[in-house]
Motif scaffolding. Structure first.
Motif, PDB file in Angstrom:
ATOM      1  N   SER A  93      12.553   2.130  13.046  1.00  0.00           N
ATOM      2  CA  SER A  93      11.597   2.491  14.088  1.00  0.00           C
ATOM      3  C   SER A  93      10.286   2.891  13.444  1.00  0.00           C
ATOM      4  O   SER A  93      10.243   3.292  12.282  1.00  0.00           O
ATOM      5  CB  SER A  93      12.134   3.661  14.920  1.00  0.00           C
ATOM      6  OG  SER A  93      13.337   3.302  15.551  1.00  0.00           O
ATOM      7  N   TRP A  95       5.599   2.928  14.123  1.00  0.00           N
ATOM      8  CA  TRP A  95       4.375   2.626  14.872  1.00  0.00           C
ATOM      9  C   TRP A  95       3.776   1.330  14.341  1.00  0.00           C
ATOM     10  O   TRP A  95       3.738   1.098  13.150  1.00  0.00           O
ATOM     11  CB  TRP A  95       3.376   3.770  14.696  1.00  0.00           C
ATOM     12  CG  TRP A  95       3.903   5.051  15.227  1.00  0.00           C
ATOM     13  CD1 TRP A  95       4.501   6.051  14.516  1.00  0.00           C
ATOM     14  CD2 TRP A  95       3.915   5.459  16.582  1.00  0.00           C
ATOM     15  NE1 TRP A  95       4.883   7.059  15.353  1.00  0.00           N
ATOM     16  CE2 TRP A  95       4.532   6.732  16.640  1.00  0.00           C
ATOM     17  CE3 TRP A  95       3.479   4.884  17.780  1.00  0.00           C
ATOM     18  CZ2 TRP A  95       4.710   7.427  17.825  1.00  0.00           C
ATOM     19  CZ3 TRP A  95       3.657   5.579  18.959  1.00  0.00           C
ATOM     20  CH2 TRP A  95       4.262   6.838  18.975  1.00  0.00           C
ATOM     21  N   THR A 109       9.077   5.285  10.694  1.00  0.00           N
ATOM     22  CA  THR A 109       9.401   6.704  10.808  1.00  0.00           C
ATOM     23  C   THR A 109      10.414   6.884  11.930  1.00  0.00           C
ATOM     24  O   THR A 109      10.486   6.068  12.842  1.00  0.00           O
ATOM     25  CB  THR A 109       8.146   7.563  11.088  1.00  0.00           C
ATOM     26  OG1 THR A 109       8.523   8.935  11.171  1.00  0.00           O
ATOM     27  CG2 THR A 109       7.457   7.156  12.375  1.00  0.00           C
ATOM     28  N   ALA A 110      11.187   7.927  11.851  1.00  0.00           N
ATOM     29  CA  ALA A 110      12.129   8.241  12.928  1.00  0.00           C
ATOM     30  C   ALA A 110      11.487   9.183  13.937  1.00  0.00           C
ATOM     31  O   ALA A 110      12.064   9.457  14.987  1.00  0.00           O
ATOM     32  CB  ALA A 110      13.389   8.876  12.344  1.00  0.00           C
ATOM     33  N   ASP A 111      10.274   9.655  13.652  1.00  0.00           N
ATOM     34  CA  ASP A 111       9.604  10.645  14.497  1.00  0.00           C
ATOM     35  C   ASP A 111       8.635   9.975  15.472  1.00  0.00           C
ATOM     36  O   ASP A 111       7.510   9.658  15.112  1.00  0.00           O
ATOM     37  CB  ASP A 111       8.865  11.641  13.615  1.00  0.00           C
ATOM     38  CG  ASP A 111       8.198  12.756  14.405  1.00  0.00           C
ATOM     39  OD1 ASP A 111       8.445  12.865  15.623  1.00  0.00           O
ATOM     40  OD2 ASP A 111       7.430  13.521  13.792  1.00  0.00           O
ATOM     41  N   ALA A 112       9.083   9.782  16.701  1.00  0.00           N
ATOM     42  CA  ALA A 112       8.241   9.137  17.718  1.00  0.00           C
ATOM     43  C   ALA A 112       7.172  10.087  18.263  1.00  0.00           C
ATOM     44  O   ALA A 112       6.256   9.660  18.960  1.00  0.00           O
ATOM     45  CB  ALA A 112       9.107   8.629  18.873  1.00  0.00           C
ATOM     46  N   SER A 113       7.250  11.358  17.933  1.00  0.00           N
ATOM     47  CA  SER A 113       6.292  12.314  18.482  1.00  0.00           C
ATOM     48  C   SER A 113       4.978  12.361  17.698  1.00  0.00           C
ATOM     49  O   SER A 113       3.970  12.833  18.212  1.00  0.00           O
ATOM     50  CB  SER A 113       6.906  13.717  18.524  1.00  0.00           C
ATOM     51  OG  SER A 113       7.143  14.184  17.212  1.00  0.00           O
ATOM     52  N   SER A 114       4.964  11.865  16.474  1.00  0.00           N
ATOM     53  CA  SER A 114       3.746  11.902  15.663  1.00  0.00           C
ATOM     54  C   SER A 114       2.999  10.577  15.786  1.00  0.00           C
ATOM     55  O   SER A 114       3.078   9.719  14.929  1.00  0.00           O
ATOM     56  CB  SER A 114       4.085  12.193  14.200  1.00  0.00           C
ATOM     57  OG  SER A 114       4.933  11.186  13.689  1.00  0.00           O
ATOM     58  N   TRP A 127       4.876   2.320  19.671  1.00  0.00           N
ATOM     59  CA  TRP A 127       6.175   2.668  19.104  1.00  0.00           C
ATOM     60  C   TRP A 127       7.124   1.493  19.258  1.00  0.00           C
ATOM     61  O   TRP A 127       7.213   0.892  20.328  1.00  0.00           O
ATOM     62  CB  TRP A 127       6.756   3.882  19.826  1.00  0.00           C
ATOM     63  CG  TRP A 127       8.105   4.274  19.324  1.00  0.00           C
ATOM     64  CD1 TRP A 127       9.290   4.046  19.935  1.00  0.00           C
ATOM     65  CD2 TRP A 127       8.411   4.929  18.104  1.00  0.00           C
ATOM     66  NE1 TRP A 127      10.315   4.520  19.163  1.00  0.00           N
ATOM     67  CE2 TRP A 127       9.809   5.073  18.025  1.00  0.00           C
ATOM     68  CE3 TRP A 127       7.636   5.405  17.039  1.00  0.00           C
ATOM     69  CZ2 TRP A 127      10.447   5.665  16.959  1.00  0.00           C
ATOM     70  CZ3 TRP A 127       8.279   6.001  15.979  1.00  0.00           C
ATOM     71  CH2 TRP A 127       9.657   6.131  15.949  1.00  0.00           C
TER      72      TRP A 127
END
Length: 133
Positions: A93, A95, A109-114, A127
């Motif tokens: 996953s 961007w 990245t695994a962090d979809a919030s950043s 995303w």
């Protein structure tokens, strides 16, 4: 149908160059790329206009060359071998470029919030998740 791959590589390289050097845009402007042309460049990236985009990328590269900067829109290749023992199935996953003719840059990245942003247009990246195996 036109192959956009070389143009998209150039956009990707410009985006990466701008992202890694906070003063680069100003240096390119001082060397002759008018500040109002950045909006034209962003519009060409969003619309996918190959001729306009190529001309603007050439103008950025010419101004950069006048400033003594090389390879601002011309990418280089880097080889990285894949790690041994990869699982048969996995999800990646991250961007990616949001434009109709994507430049190919991806931030895994695994962090979809950043949320990440395009350094050229200022648009939020999209995303994505890709399953392999």
């Amino acid at each position: 149908m036109q192959d956009f791959t070389p143009i998209l590589r150039r956009v990707s390289q410009l985006c990466e160059s701008l992202e890694t050097d906070a003063e680069l845009r100003e240096e390119i402007e001082r060397a002759g790329f008018p500040s109002d042309k950045w909006e034209d460049l962003a519009a060409a990236i969003r619309s996918g206009s190959a001729d306009t985009l190529t001309a603007l990328l050439d103008a950025v590269e010419d101004a950069a060359a006048d400033a003594g900067l090389d390879g601002i829109t011309h990418p280089h290749r880097e080889y990285r071998p894949l790690p041994d023992g990869l699982p048969e199935f996995r999800t990646i996953s991250g961007w990616r470029c949001p434009h109709p003719h994507r430049c190919g840059r991806v931030y895994p990245t695994a962090d979809a919030s950043s949320v990440r942003w395009c350094a050229v247009t200022g648009d939020a990246l999209t995303w994505i998740s890709v399953d392999s195996g």
